[in-house]
Scaffold this active site. Structure first.
Site, mmCIF file in Angstrom:
data_model
loop_
_atom_site.group_PDB
_atom_site.id
_atom_site.type_symbol
_atom_site.label_atom_id
_atom_site.label_comp_id
_atom_site.label_asym_id
_atom_site.label_seq_id
_atom_site.Cartn_x
_atom_site.Cartn_y
_atom_site.Cartn_z
ATOM 1 N N TYR A 89 -10.695 31.378 -82.321
ATOM 2 C CA TYR A 89 -10.858 29.928 -82.202
ATOM 3 C C TYR A 89 -12.042 29.633 -81.297
ATOM 4 O O TYR A 89 -12.137 30.167 -80.182
ATOM 5 C CB TYR A 89 -9.580 29.309 -81.644
ATOM 6 C CG TYR A 89 -9.744 27.931 -81.034
ATOM 7 C CD1 TYR A 89 -10.283 26.882 -81.773
ATOM 8 C CD2 TYR A 89 -9.363 27.679 -79.718
ATOM 9 C CE1 TYR A 89 -10.438 25.625 -81.221
ATOM 10 C CE2 TYR A 89 -9.506 26.423 -79.154
ATOM 11 C CZ TYR A 89 -10.049 25.394 -79.908
ATOM 12 O OH TYR A 89 -10.208 24.150 -79.343
ATOM 13 N N SER A 90 -12.971 28.806 -81.770
ATOM 14 C CA SER A 90 -14.139 28.411 -80.996
ATOM 15 C C SER A 90 -14.902 29.656 -80.532
ATOM 16 O O SER A 90 -15.231 30.519 -81.350
ATOM 17 C CB SER A 90 -13.708 27.525 -79.814
ATOM 18 O OG SER A 90 -14.815 26.892 -79.223
ATOM 19 N N GLN A 91 -15.181 29.788 -79.240
ATOM 20 C CA GLN A 91 -15.873 30.976 -78.746
ATOM 21 C C GLN A 91 -15.120 32.253 -79.110
ATOM 22 O O GLN A 91 -15.721 33.320 -79.259
ATOM 23 C CB GLN A 91 -16.036 30.908 -77.227
ATOM 24 C CG GLN A 91 -16.706 32.128 -76.624
ATOM 25 C CD GLN A 91 -16.717 32.100 -75.105
ATOM 26 O OE1 GLN A 91 -17.712 31.737 -74.498
ATOM 27 N NE2 GLN A 91 -15.613 32.473 -74.482
ATOM 28 N N THR A 124 -15.774 27.732 -84.889
ATOM 29 C CA THR A 124 -16.545 28.708 -84.109
ATOM 30 C C THR A 124 -18.044 28.444 -84.261
ATOM 31 O O THR A 124 -18.531 28.284 -85.381
ATOM 32 C CB THR A 124 -16.229 30.138 -84.582
ATOM 33 O OG1 THR A 124 -14.920 30.500 -84.142
ATOM 34 C CG2 THR A 124 -17.217 31.151 -84.022
#
Length: 450
Positions: A89-91, A124
């Site tokens: 998730y994301s980074q 991401t």
């Protein structure tokens, strides 16, 4: 007799902790069990990269995550782990890409009998973070310049890497090449979810892995056309709102919202004032302290990285030298609570839609595996990427991705896409629908892989 197991690793993002992935794990477990593919699933949420530790840069975060996964596999006694899926998730999606690259090269003997299955990213920034202003609005240019400076300064090594600040912070370019790209190619399926709106952290183009962003191009004023037939069944509230990119019309704009009442304007101004004079200064100070602390405590590990010896140290006893283990177990402390997340939600309309005619998954997957070559791209301008982003885009597009453009009606769609604050009556219905859809898509792909 113990059965073979499928390990599913879920990795949180910047300024987060493992609890941000609990909602996703819960829905995955429930859905996969209902689809008869959960019995052999085991879920693992790495815990050693919470809060300020997410400032330390992709490589150090990635090695810490890899250590946890290696230890988990080494110590697991209830069966043999033969399959691996990863969600970032994301980074966390970038950390996951680093981790699998090292996992299948430097730690090949541990993972050579484990078959890669699904690789999923949720919002991401695959192409890093950059602010584009095609409309040329003056105040936005000034704002974006300030945000670019702040982001690459107060978010530590991770911030500089996200913005690809210079040649010493080009890990995102490296992640699109060599061992990292090869490891990514070994997964049977790669899926990327991207918010089309309300994500003030990760723009659509970078999560979708494309050089075209209709929502930036038209300042988010386009009228959305949603997929009418959504595969899957049993959605608890509304259907997920997946934008049909090919149906976007440059001449069709969203209706203008009615003028706000004085009361609503007053409330908005109050929120802005509180954010500007209370929350923002606290956040800047805390992030600044976190950046400084991160730099100090990771300095020796950066020397090990630059000398090419960190991976040898990590390999000892599955990667735990006394030095590195001391850092892994060191706690920064959580001095910012989740109240600063400001993740308020709005309820979506059409709360009782019924999925009367299901679109076959096969047809959906075919469309969204080739969507980046769709007719929609001819309607919008290409973003002015620098050479680094052109390289990343070109390399990642050598692989097939299922790309899902999702609309979440919430103040903070970036957080709601995985329901990182948990699920309750206040969680945006479109966010819950997104998670349910994700789980059903993964269940179908697992069935197909089997």
């Amino acid at each position: 007799m113990t059965s073979d197991k499928h390990l599913f690793v879920l990795i949180h993002g910047l300024w987060g902790n493992y609890t941000h992935m609990e909602s996703m794990r819960t829905i995955l477990s429930t859905t996969l069990k209902k689809e008869d593919v959960n019995d052999d699933m085991i879920y693992f949420l790495p815990k050693q990269n919470a809060m300020f530790k997410t400032f330390d840069g992709i490589e150090i975060i990635g090695y810490r995550t890899l250590i946890e996964v290696c230890e988990f596999i080494r110590d697991y006694k209830d069966g043999k782990i033969t399959k691996l899926s990863v969600m970032g998730y994301s980074q966390g999606g970038l950390v996951a890409r680093f981790m699998i690259g090292k996992m299948l090269t430097e730690f090949k003997e541990l993972f050579e009998d484990i078959e890669p299955q699904l690789f999923i990213t949720m919002a991401t920034p695959h192409l890093g973070v950059e602010f584009y202003n095609p409309t040329g609005i003056a105040y936005k240019s000034a704002l974006y310049s300030a945000l670019r400076t702040l982001g690459s300064t107060i978010l530590g090594k991770s911030g500089r890497e996200m913005f690809i600040a210079n040649s010493s912070n080009n890990i995102l370019v490296k992640l699109s090449q060599g061992e990292y790209l090869e490891a990514l190619s070994l997964f049977k399926w790669r899926i990327a979810f991207a918010n089309v709106k309300n994500d003030r952290t990760v723009a659509f183009y970078t999560a979708f892995i494309t050089d075209c962003d209709p929502f930036i191009d038209f300042d988010n004023k386009l009228k959305y056309t949603f997929e009418e037939k959504i595969p899957g069944s049993g959605y608890k509230g509304i259907l997920p709102k997946i934008v049909d990119l090919n149906a976007l019309n440059v001449n069709s704009h969203a209706p203008t919202k009615p003028t706000k009442t004085y009361k609503k304007w007053g409330r908005t101004i109050l929120i802005i004032l509180v954010a500007t004079f209370l929350i923002l200064p606290i956040a800047l100070v805390m992030n600044g302290l976190g950046t400084a602390y991160s730099y100090i405590v990771t300095c020796k590990y950066r020397k090990m990285l630059s000398n090419g010896i960190l991976h040898n140290e990590v390999r000892g006893k599955l990667g735990l030298t006394e030095q590195l283990k001391g850092y892994v177990t060191d706690a920064y402390g959580s001095i910012i609570n989740s109240a600063l997340d400001m993740d308020a939600n709005y309820e979506a309309s059409n709360s009782n839609l019924v999925n009367e005619e299901e679109l076959p998954w096969k047809e959906f997957i075919q469309k969204y595996t080739t969507i980046n070559d769709g007719v929609w791209k001819s309607k919008f301008k290409k973003l002015p990427f620098d050479e680094n982003r052109k390289v990343i885009l070109r390399n990642l597009n050598k692989l097939k991705w299922i790309r899902v453009p999702i609309y979440i009606k919430a103040v903070n769609a970036h957080g709601v896409i995985v329901a990182r604050r948990g699920m309750d009556e206040n969680t945006a219905a479109t966010g819950i629908a997104c998670i349910e859809f994700t789980a059903q898509l993964l269940a179908y792909l697992m069935h197909k892989s089997n």
